[in-house]
Design an enzyme around this catalytic site. Structure first.
Site, short mmCIF file in Angstrom:
data_model
loop_
_atom_site.label_atom_id
_atom_site.label_comp_id
_atom_site.label_asym_id
_atom_site.label_seq_id
_atom_site.Cartn_x
_atom_site.Cartn_y
_atom_site.Cartn_z
N TYR A 133 -3.64 -2.69 3.15
CA TYR A 133 -2.33 -2.08 3.41
C TYR A 133 -1.76 -1.35 2.21
CZ TYR A 133 -2.44 -5.25 7.42
OH TYR A 133 -2.80 -5.92 8.56
N THR A 134 -2.20 -1.65 1.02
CA THR A 134 -1.60 -1.08 -0.19
C THR A 134 -2.47 0.03 -0.76
OG1 THR A 134 -2.65 -2.71 -1.63
CG2 THR A 134 -0.49 -3.27 -0.74
#
Length: 735
Positions: A133-134
């Site tokens: 997600y990052t």
């Protein structure tokens, strides 16, 4: 061969296994020593040169190889983690991602080396989002760690499967070890290095480059932690930590008091604790009836930062409560320093000065290697251009040689013979495009020869001069300091300014006393019983009592000095005296500066009311007493009143009252303190109250008691006007 029957139709054969008998004790010892050395040298301890552990270094280098610099778009963290695992660090993905996350957290690193996009955790303990997600890339300051990697400034080694090269250490143009610190646990040893301010470290390193005997205490104040806090500074302790690399640095939390909501907000805490640990400890103490002042506590931390809120019960003193909390909870903790680093693969504990000298030696060699690389490149280019220079003297001859050569493979040998150049030069000439055989191209190449000769001479001179290498190091540090330097986050407070009494144990016996303060600065505290039995007050010749105050032993005392400072004390700090003694000399008791005298004593139970300052030129200033209250219990405050004008009188007023002013020309003025506007700045100049003409000044200023104006006044000079001529409030000139 041993044969094993698997089923009716298949047999599996295994080679004979050779069994080696070993002694268990020796094998365990050997294996554990190998494991220990691996953890120490290749996992837990940072290298003194770049301040990195292998895992951190490999993450940054993998991102550098993928061109994930600060000027490029972000890339998924999962990609970076995968590249690191596949190329350089075949360990768990959780370990790699966790390390990368910490390098992106501004509350973990003083100067973050990775720039994160997405949820990378919070200061109150929340974890980062999963790496799918990052996104991440290198931060700007990481460019200074990687710069010149392509110029052979550091030794490269093979990765775990001998496919790729990786640096044994990063070039590091600044002492990253001390700028960001490091914490690691090895086998049988550990490392705990606090972070320092980049500007202070660069300034200290520059001074050490100039003079290796430089006293680092002159330029390096104290550590600077990512989470801020207040460092309780003791010079002896700090000097021991910086010189030996061992010791403890006391750090306490910062807080503010919200008077409207009657709560304390804690927004910075020591680096060795967490908000959760603090809250748990406070709840434990509150349940044990040790903190009766607290009604509720909660964690209000969010994206803006840490915030622990403590609700107080009505009437509770926030400062006294914080004293208790500092003593009983992790709100005040010591950061353990153990500057254990790898030097040449060997763990050693060194002080800050020695660590910086090691870095200077490493960086000096890195600069030399860079200059050697540029020199070799310039010499190679010059060699090619010198061959070209010979060709350009007779281009027609070169063209003729090429045209008349029958085979392509003979072109280079024929050019070598025709112009007396070597194979490298001839190969370079043979590759020149036909379009470049013009006058402009020829003149530029000839000019390049002269420029290269000058550059080569300069680089050779640099390599032969230690001072020039030092100048390069100094300029690089100045550039880094100016580009990335930030103000300190951790505030420094001095141990001498903090009360050492334990608020839970120190119980002040409260009883009535009378305080006497003389013009020469002598102080007496006398009980009513002793005062009734006393005779005349003993004073030095020419001295007189100027203040007599009836109060209690728990009262706080503020002594204003002639140097515009105020020294804080308590009545309980002085022993009960008698009228027959001189008393205690305040400048000596409270350690005033030289030539500084005590001129007024304010006696307060709580910091309510205000101070009135009347100056010789007729100006008056009003300062709320709360301006002299301090959360850190400092015993000395500077700029206690305005230093622009000569002070005539200082008066402490618990409530509004009338002030009687008299001038040297016989005029009198009666004003109410409400006419003076209150300003929180202690050194404000106030407003013009009683205008003084040339040669005139205030003769006296005192609290007015009704009914005393027509009586003989001890301050009244000759020819005073009658009571009816006293000037009123409305005539005051407002500033």
């Amino acid at each position: 061969m041993a044969e094993v029957k698997h089923n009716d139709n298949e047999r599996i054969e295994f080679p004979e296994q050779k069994i080696i008998d070993v002694e268990m004790k020796k094998e365990v010892e050997r294996s554990f020593i190998e494991y220990s050395m691996s953890v120490i040298a290749a996992r837990a301890l940072p290298d003194v040169r770049d301040g990195m552990k292998p895992g951190q270094r490999r993450i940054l280098y993998a991102m550098y190889e993928d061109h994930l610099t600060s000027d490029k778009p972000f890339r998924k963290s999962a990609t970076t983690v995968g590249n690191v695992l596949g190329r350089y660090h075949p360990h768990g993905d959780a370990a790699v991602y966790g390390t990368m996350v910490r390098m992106a957290q501004d509350f973990s690193y003083r100067y973050t080396l990775v720039e994160g996009h997405g949820n990378f955790g919070s200061v109150d303990g929340d974890g980062a989002a999963a790496y799918r997600y990052t996104e991440a890339r290198l931060s700007k300051i990481s460019d200074e760690l990687m710069r010149d990697l392509d110029k052979n400034v550091v030794v490269m080694t093979k990765n775990f499967d001998n496919r790729l090269d990786e640096p044994t250490v990063l070039p590091a143009r600044f002492p990253n070890l001390l700028v960001n610190g490091s914490v690691g646990i090895a086998v049988g040893m550990a490392s705990s290095i606090c972070s320092f301010n980049l500007k202070e470290i660069c300034d200290t390193t520059i001074e050490l480059i100039k003079n290796s005997d430089h006293n680092i205490m002159d330029t390096l104040k104290a550590p600077d932690f990512p989470g801020g806090g207040m460092i309780i500074y003791d010079r002896v302790t700090m000097e021991n930590v910086l010189s030996s690399g061992r010791g403890g640095i006391l750090v306490r939390s910062k807080y503010t008091y919200d008077k409207e909501n009657n709560c304390i907000d804690i927004y910075e805490i020591p680096p060795t604790t967490t908000a959760e640990a603090i809250i748990d400890k406070i709840i434990e103490k509150a349940k044990g009836s040790q903190l009766k002042e607290i009604s509720d506590i909660r964690d209000e931390s969010d994206k803006s930062g840490l915030k622990i809120t403590i609700d107080l019960k009505r009437g509770s003193d926030p400062d006294k409560l914080m004293k208790k909390l500092y003593k009983a909870t992790p709100l005040e903790e010591s950061f353990p320093c153990n500057f254990n680093v790898l030097i040449g693969g060997t763990p050693r504990v060194l002080g800050v000065k020695d660590l910086l000298l090691e870095w200077i030696a490493f960086r000096t060699e890195a600069v030399r290697r860079r200059v050697y690389f540029d020199l070799a490149k310039a010499q190679k280019k010059l060699h090619l251009l010198q061959g070209l220079e010979k060709i350009l003297l007779d281009i027609d001859k070169a063209i003729k040689i090429v045209r008349e050569t029958a085979e392509e493979s003979e072109v280079v040998p024929n050019l070598m013979i025709g112009f007396g150049i070597d194979e490298v030069q001839a190969e370079y000439v043979a590759e020149i495009k036909l379009r470049h055989l013009n006058r402009e191209y020829i003149m530029k190449r000839l000019q390049d020869v002269e420029d290269l000769k000058a550059e080569i001479a300069e680089m050779e001179d640099t390599l032969a001069s230690k001072n020039k290498i030092k100048k390069i190091l100094i300029n690089e540090l100045k550039e880094v300091s100016e580009k990335y330097g930030k103000e300190r986050r951790s505030e420094i407070i001095y141990a001498s300014e903090i009360e050492e009494d334990d608020p839970e144990e120190a119980v002040v016996e409260d009883y009535n006393v009378t305080l006497f303060f003389s013009k020469a600065g002598y102080f007496k505290k006398i009980t009513p019983q002793s005062l009734r039995m006393s005779g005349e007050q003993k004073l030095k010749e020419g001295d007189e009592i100027v203040q007599t105050v009836e109060t209690t032993n728990a009262a706080e005392l503020l002594f204003f000095s002639s140097a515009h400072q105020v020294y804080k004390s308590k009545a309980a700090d002085f022993a009960d005296g008698k009228a027959s003694i001189l008393g205690e000399y305040i400048p000596a008791k409270l350690e005033f500066d030289e030539t500084e005298n005590a001129i007024y004593m304010a006696v307060v139970q709580k910091y309510t009311g205000f101070m009135i300052f009347v100056f010789d030129n007729g100006r008056g200033a009003r300062v709320p007493m709360s301006s002299y209250a301090t959360k850190t219990n400092r015993k000395k405050l500077i700029n206690a009143y305005c230093n622009k004008f000569t002070l005539h009188t200082a008066l402490y007023c618990e409530q509004e009252c009338d002030i009687l002013l008299t001038s040297t020309n016989g005029r009198m003025m009666l004003i109410n303190t409400t006419a003076l506007s209150e300003k929180a700045a202690k050194d404000n100049g106030g407003i013009a109250v009683m205008t003084q003409k040339r040669g005139q000044r205030i003769f006296s200023a005192e609290k007015y008691v009704e009914g005393t104006l027509d009586k003989p006044h001890r301050f009244r000079p000759r020819n005073l006007p009658a009571a009816g001529n006293v000037k009123k409030d409305e005539d005051i000139e407002q500033n």
